[in-house]
Structure formats: C-alpha cells, structure tokens
Design a protein around this motif. Structure first.
Motif, mmCIF file in Angstrom:
data_model
loop_
_atom_site.group_PDB
_atom_site.id
_atom_site.type_symbol
_atom_site.label_atom_id
_atom_site.label_comp_id
_atom_site.label_asym_id
_atom_site.label_seq_id
_atom_site.Cartn_x
_atom_site.Cartn_y
_atom_site.Cartn_z
ATOM 1 N N THR A 569 0.841 -1.196 -0.134
ATOM 2 C CA THR A 569 0.070 0.222 0.127
ATOM 3 C C THR A 569 0.703 1.080 0.034
ATOM 4 O O THR A 569 1.765 1.198 0.715
ATOM 5 C CB THR A 569 -1.013 0.111 1.094
ATOM 6 O OG1 THR A 569 -1.660 -1.164 1.195
ATOM 7 C CG2 THR A 569 -1.885 1.367 1.389
ATOM 8 N N PHE A 570 0.645 2.085 -0.894
ATOM 9 C CA PHE A 570 1.296 3.463 -1.045
ATOM 10 C C PHE A 570 1.103 4.188 0.197
ATOM 11 O O PHE A 570 -0.209 4.853 0.231
ATOM 12 C CB PHE A 570 1.165 4.136 -2.403
ATOM 13 C CG PHE A 570 2.282 5.360 -2.500
ATOM 14 C CD1 PHE A 570 1.607 6.582 -2.285
ATOM 15 C CD2 PHE A 570 3.444 5.118 -3.043
ATOM 16 C CE1 PHE A 570 2.606 7.631 -2.530
ATOM 17 C CE2 PHE A 570 4.263 6.252 -3.052
ATOM 18 C CZ PHE A 570 3.872 7.428 -2.725
ATOM 19 N N GLU A 571 1.926 4.602 1.093
ATOM 20 C CA GLU A 571 1.540 5.352 2.082
ATOM 21 C C GLU A 571 2.234 6.504 2.563
ATOM 22 O O GLU A 571 2.303 7.276 3.619
ATOM 23 C CB GLU A 571 1.637 4.284 3.596
ATOM 24 C CG GLU A 571 0.958 3.045 3.656
ATOM 25 C CD GLU A 571 1.056 2.249 4.693
ATOM 26 O OE1 GLU A 571 2.299 2.452 5.113
ATOM 27 O OE2 GLU A 571 0.178 1.306 4.970
ATOM 28 N N ASN A 572 3.297 6.827 1.487
ATOM 29 C CA ASN A 572 3.783 8.104 1.593
ATOM 30 C C ASN A 572 3.146 9.434 1.252
ATOM 31 O O ASN A 572 1.830 9.502 0.606
ATOM 32 C CB ASN A 572 5.121 8.075 0.441
ATOM 33 C CG ASN A 572 5.940 6.716 0.992
ATOM 34 O OD1 ASN A 572 6.086 6.122 2.018
ATOM 35 N ND2 ASN A 572 6.390 5.955 0.004
ATOM 36 N N LYS A 573 3.805 10.500 1.144
ATOM 37 C CA LYS A 573 3.292 11.748 0.608
ATOM 38 C C LYS A 573 2.930 11.538 -0.841
ATOM 39 O O LYS A 573 3.750 10.708 -1.514
ATOM 40 C CB LYS A 573 4.186 12.914 0.950
ATOM 41 C CG LYS A 573 4.144 13.384 2.298
ATOM 42 C CD LYS A 573 5.133 14.585 2.649
ATOM 43 C CE LYS A 573 5.023 14.889 3.952
ATOM 44 N NZ LYS A 573 5.640 16.290 4.373
ATOM 45 N N LYS A 574 1.823 12.113 -1.446
ATOM 46 C CA LYS A 574 2.010 12.109 -2.835
ATOM 47 C C LYS A 574 2.951 12.542 -3.679
ATOM 48 O O LYS A 574 3.546 13.542 -3.212
ATOM 49 C CB LYS A 574 0.817 12.903 -3.285
ATOM 50 C CG LYS A 574 -0.809 12.181 -2.907
ATOM 51 C CD LYS A 574 -1.974 12.801 -3.640
ATOM 52 C CE LYS A 574 -3.118 11.959 -3.431
ATOM 53 N NZ LYS A 574 -4.186 12.316 -4.302
ATOM 54 N N ILE A 575 3.377 11.629 -4.819
ATOM 55 C CA ILE A 575 4.525 12.175 -5.599
ATOM 56 C C ILE A 575 4.390 13.596 -6.219
ATOM 57 O O ILE A 575 3.274 13.843 -6.809
ATOM 58 C CB ILE A 575 5.031 10.938 -6.564
ATOM 59 C CG1 ILE A 575 5.315 9.861 -5.932
ATOM 60 C CG2 ILE A 575 6.170 11.241 -7.592
ATOM 61 C CD1 ILE A 575 5.450 8.750 -6.600
ATOM 62 N N GLN A 576 5.528 14.551 -6.262
ATOM 63 C CA GLN A 576 5.504 15.763 -6.960
ATOM 64 C C GLN A 576 6.255 15.562 -8.400
ATOM 65 O O GLN A 576 5.855 16.512 -9.204
ATOM 66 C CB GLN A 576 6.225 16.768 -6.230
ATOM 67 C CG GLN A 576 5.697 16.915 -4.499
ATOM 68 C CD GLN A 576 4.139 17.411 -4.653
ATOM 69 O OE1 GLN A 576 3.743 18.267 -5.350
ATOM 70 N NE2 GLN A 576 3.459 16.481 -3.768
ATOM 71 N N SER A 577 6.948 14.749 -8.687
ATOM 72 C CA SER A 577 7.623 14.382 -9.826
ATOM 73 C C SER A 577 6.643 14.361 -10.884
ATOM 74 O O SER A 577 5.486 13.703 -10.950
ATOM 75 C CB SER A 577 8.815 13.498 -9.604
ATOM 76 O OG SER A 577 9.680 13.578 -8.821
ATOM 77 N N SER A 578 7.300 14.769 -12.127
ATOM 78 C CA SER A 578 6.337 14.491 -13.358
ATOM 79 C C SER A 578 6.254 12.921 -13.617
ATOM 80 O O SER A 578 7.589 12.412 -13.539
ATOM 81 C CB SER A 578 7.037 15.334 -14.652
ATOM 82 O OG SER A 578 6.132 15.112 -15.753
#
Length: 635
Positions: A569-578
């Motif tokens: 499960t992706f539990e990190n902050k949402k990715i900012q990179s393109s």
C-alpha cells in the motif's frame, strides 16, 4: 433314429433348378502355424488385442517385444489363455531402438520359426508445442517408431527372406496434423524411413481404438473423444478393417469413423462447448480466470477446441492462444465485448504463458544492486542518467530493446536474490544508497519502472523527493492498483498455502507441460513452503533445471516479491515529480484510464496507450520513440 415326415409336407417339395451368380471373393488375412509373428510394443492395450486376433487367425508362434516385460495380471492372463490354445509365446526385452537390439530380436524370433509378419505398435509421446520441443523430445519420440522401423527393415532384409508383412501402426492425428505432436508427425518420420529404406512397407493409420490404447486413456468419465471431426473406432472394427487392408498393395492406408455432427440447438454457448471438451461438468466449481492449459487441456483437446470455436462461433485462435485463454475471456469474446481479442492473441510472444511472470530469476544474473546497462551513448560522454527497475524476475533481458536505444547512461536496479526483502518499501530503502552514488543535485535523472518495478519506482522516487532530488518517473504498464488486480487474477487464493502453490505452479508451467489440476492438489497437501518447493523441483527434469538455473532460492525470491505486491500500500506523501504512464492497448485486467495513479501522485499522469499487451509493449517502436523523446527533451 427314426424321422417321421408328415404327408402334407411332401406336397410342398420343390424340384431343384440350376442358378448361377457372380460373387467377388473377399480376401482375408490368415496366419501360418509354421511361421512366427512379431509384435513390437506387444503388451499395450492395442498390442494385446492384435495378438489375440493373430491367434484367432491361426498364429501359433508369437514374439511380443516390450522393454518393461509383463507388469499386470491382465497381461499374464491373456498370455495364459493363448498358451492354453497351444500357442508358443515369447516375451522379448531387446532394445529395438538400436540396430543390434533389432538383430537380437529377429534372431530370437527366428528360433521359433521363420518370420511371416512384423507389426510395430510402439509409441512414446512427448507432447509440446513446436516452440517448446527440444532435440531430446524429438529423439525420445523418434526412437521406438522411426529408428526401430529403419533398423528392422535393414535386419529383416538379411535375416527374413520369407517375410510377407511389415506393418507400422500410427495415429490418424499424425496424418491429419496435431500442433502438440510435431515430433510424432507422419510427415517427419514416414519420409525419413522411406528415404532411408527405399522400400514400400504398409503404414496403417487409425483414429484411436475405443476402450484400449493411448486415445482411450485420454477419455474422461467415458466421454467420447472427438478429434478433427472423427471419433474413436472400436477395436473390433479396427481389426475387421485390418483384415481387409492387409490384402491391399497400398503402402499407406487408414481407417476412421466420422463423428456425427452436433445439432446447433444442443450447443448453448462457447463456454459450455469448451467445458464439455475439457470434461468439466460444473462450471461453478472452477475459477473462470484459470487458463485452459492449467485446467488440463492437452494437445488433442486444444485442436478440437480451436476447430469448434472457429467452426461454430467464428472465434479464431491458435493452439497456443487456446492454452492461455480463460472461460471469463471466452465469455467476453462470445458476447462481442472483445472483438479484437483474437488479433491481440496473434501478437503474443513466446516468452511464457503468464504475462506477469516470464522468466525464472537466477543467481547468475544478480551480481550487484546496481549495474550499468548498454545504451545508445558512449560511457565517457555527458548524458542524463536513467534508472531501470525490471519486472518481478529482476531480469533486464525483456527491456533491452528499449534500453539499447536510449541516449543516456542506463543503470539497472537489481532486487536481492539471496536475501529477498519482504516488502516493496524495504527493496526501495535497501537500493536507495546505491542509486545515490550516481546522482548529483544539479543533474537530471529518470526512473523507468516496468510491471513489478513500477511499485519500487514509486517508493524510490518518494524517498528521493524527501532528500531534495527531483526527477522524471516513467511507468510501463503498471501501478499499485493494476499490479494488485493482475496478481489477484493470476494467483487467486484464500490461504498462504494456496498462494504458495499458485506461484510454484506458474513457475512449473513456464518450463514443462503438466497436469496442473492434479499437481496443484498434491502440492497443496504439503506441510509447508519448503516441501512444496521440493515437490516442484522433483517435477522438473534435472536437465531443464540446470538450463534455467532453477534452485530453491529462486522460488523463494519470486514468492517473496509476489507476496510483497499483495501486501503493498502506498503510504507516503503524494509524488510531486512529473509522471508518464505507458499502458498496453490490451491490458491484463480492466482498470481506470490512469491505472489509479491519481491516488499516489499530485500531478496528473500523462497517459499514452501503446499497441501490444503486457509483454509485447516492450518491443513496440512506439514505446521506444516516446520514451526517447522524453529523455531528449529533458536534457
């Protein structure tokens, strides 16, 4: 003894008259009690029936050639009955696949008397599609039929001057063609023997004897086996026809029984038709996402299924496509929801039956956590860095077509083999220090993740963003949601034991054809994962295991990674990179247009559909062109 005739009967007595009619005499085969009759492979089902027929035809000297000898009470009983008739029966265990063995057999038979006829019914089948055949499987199938016939022909020319009949039995499926039996095809070994011997012999083709023989063994629950529009022929009928055909001078003869055409109103659907062929009575008791190959479809069933779907439903497939098909997909095709599915299947590669697992990971391909890969630029020139994260096998071979064309320094990220991590996050954390060795704050970089590698790529770029790095994320046909759905489809399970068994069965079907249904139940009974791996390794020949470097650790690594996908499960902050998503035009599972990447990324992913499926997308020029364009523009 007195006979009384009533007077009334005398009144009805007719005077005899002369009458002439023309009748064509029927030539029949008869054995000579002075001669010997040799049956190669003489203790099989059809062999015993033929031998019994020879005895009824007058044979009193039989030599039955069998490498294994008498093994059943039924075989012993038949021989006992013949000897009670005054028949001399000798069981020869000479090796007829060698010229010396054939000479020894003929000398042994000649001791009983001159040889009048030889019947070769030996057969060894090693079914596999042509692309999966090897020199060894061809040799195995050729030896008892083609080589034995060649050697017997040479020997009998010298030692059997009174030989009248030289008969080779074969299956009608060989004459008609069968994709799974290319090594047994009549067009191969018949031409081979003919060229070598330059002598006409009689080759008799029939379409499988009912109740006895190999074809009978393929029957399930007494279901009549149909193949190519014909059905099995009763053994009594086979022998009646043989009685006639032995008196013809044609070198190749055949006998068949044409199947009755099934009425259209009896066929409810394509799904039920295939279920009937596979011998499945209740479709509710099986998973509709299990492939026909996994449900036990052999090569003969495959041919019948392909022909029925084409003839009755207008669905065009190859035998390989049929193996990979499921009831769920077949239902969609029949309803018209996937009218381009056949076109997709034609484009599938031969890189494995399962699109998620294509290769077997091995120790030799894993040296360092990060390795330099070939690309389209010299190593001493300045260029952006591209990190490539491969599929679940941690093998870069499928990605070579893409990486070789990139004008960048390409670094391959490898997952641990000896100590496989238990989670996607652990893989990213353990690999991160090795990735940072290639990075600088002012240089651009790209992360390309394919399949399983997309999950690691998401975790890795999230960790890099926390450290202040900014890069470009390129995902190829996967996402957390897509990977999870795909695995649930291919490895449906309720317990860990079922999941372990499903993964190991996928490994097994990549290497050998086998009855997955029966082996699945056997493997499920094992006490633990280690026992299941031991059973898997015992099913695969040592030669194949050595060729692919399959060992216990490979199974553990592959299982851990598959389990990590289920647990992820992706539990990190949402990715900012393109983020760029390249999705296959023909996906493994139905998913949202952006594969639900909006759940893990703040930026809207740029989605591009590429022609192909989960495997063939990597060989698509469209993918290479699109990825190369991104790398060049961002330099």
């Amino acid at each position: 003894m007195k006979v009384a005739i009533r007077q009334m009967a005398l009144l009805n007595v007719l005077n005899p008259c002369h009458f002439f009619a023309k009748y064509t005499p029927t030539m029949c085969f008869h054995c000579d009690v002075r001669y010997t009759y040799v049956v190669i492979g003489g203790l099989g089902g059809v062999d015993l029936e033929l031998s019994d027929w020879l005895v009824l035809k007058g044979a009193r000297k039989l030599v039955l050639s069998s490498r294994s000898g008498i093994q059943t009470g039924y075989q012993q009983q038949r021989i006992h009955i013949w000897t009670s008739y005054g028949v001399e029966v000798k069981i020869s265990m000479k090796n007829v696949t060698t010229e010396r063995g054939c000479e020894d057999l003929i000398n042994e038979a000649t001791e009983l008397g001159p040889i009048d006829a030889i019947f070769n019914l030996a057969v060894v089948l090693t079914d596999a599609l042509f692309g999966d055949q090897t020199q060894e499987t061809f040799e195995t199938s050729f030896a008892p039929k083609a080589r034995a016939t060649l050697y017997l022909d040479r020997v009998t020319r010298k030692l059997c001057p009174k030989l009248r009949y030289f008969v080779i039995f074969s299956s009608l499926s060989c004459g008609r063609g069968n994709p799974g039996q290319s090594n047994y095809q009549i067009l191969l070994w018949n031409e081979y023997v003919r060229t070598e011997t330059e002598k006409d012999y009689q080759l008799w083709l029939f379409n499988g004897a009912q109740s006895v023989g190999l074809a009978a063994k393929m029957q399930k629950e007494n279901k009549e086996l149909a193949f190519g529009g014909i059905v099995q022929q009763k053994i009594s009928s086979c022998l009646e026809v043989l009685d006639v055909l032995l008196n013809h001078n044609y070198p190749v003869v055949s006998s068949m029984v044409v199947a009755e055409k099934q009425q259209k109103n009896n066929i409810l659907s394509a799904v039920e038709t295939v279920a009937y062929v596979l011998g499945i009575k209740d479709l509710k008791k099986i998973s509709h996402t299990t492939t026909f190959g996994e449900l036990g479809m052999d090569s003969m069933m495959g041919v019948e299924i392909v022909q029925l779907l084409e003839k009755d439903f207008g669905i065009y497939l190859t035998s390989r496509d049929a193996r990979n098909l499921t009831f769920a997909k077949l239902a969609e095709m029949e309803e018209g929801k996937m009218n381009k599915f056949a076109e997709v299947l034609d484009k599938k590669t031969e890189e494995g039956e399962n699109l998620f697992i294509q290769y077997i990971p091995n120790r030799e391909t894993v040296h360092l956590p990060a390795v330099k890969l070939n690309s389209h630029i010299d190593s001493d020139l300045e260029a952006p860095i591209v990190f490539v994260l491969p599929g679940v096998e941690s093998i870069f071979k499928p990605l070579e077509y893409l990486t070789n064309t990139l004008k960048a320094h390409v670094v391959g990220v490898q997952y641990s083999y000896d100590n496989p991590e238990d989670s996607i996050k652990e893989i990213a954390q353990n690999t991160l220090p090795h990735i940072e060795n290639y990075l600088s704050r002012d240089s651009s970089f790209y992360i390309i993740g394919y399949s399983f590698g997309t999950l690691v790529a998401l975790e890795m770029i999230s960790l890099l963003e926390e450290k202040g790095y900014t890069g470009i994320l390129i995902l190829i046909d996967s996402s957390p949601a897509y990977s999870s759905s795909s695995l649930k489809k291919h490895f449906a399970h309720e317990t860990d034991a079922q999941f372990q068994t499903a993964v190991l069965m996928k490994i097994c079907t990549l290497l050998i054809p086998l009855d997955v249904v029966s082996q699945y139940e056997e493997m499920l009974k094992c006490k633990n994962f280690e026992e299941r791996i031991d059973l898997l390794l015992s099913l695969i020949p040592l030669k194949i295991r050595n060729e692919v470097n399959l060992e216990k650790q490979a199974c553990i690594a592959l299982y851990n990674r598959c389990k990590a996908v289920f647990d992820y499960t992706f539990e990190n902050k949402k990715i900012q990179s393109s983020t760029h998503l390249f999705k296959a035009k023909y996906p493994m599972v139905d998913e949202a247009d952006d594969y639900q990447l909006s759940e893990v990324s703040d930026n809207v992913a740029q989605v591009t559909a590429i022609d192909g499926d989960h495997v063939t997308i990597l060989k698509s020029p469209g993918l290479v062109k699109a990825v190369s364009k991104i790398v060049v523009l961002k330099q």
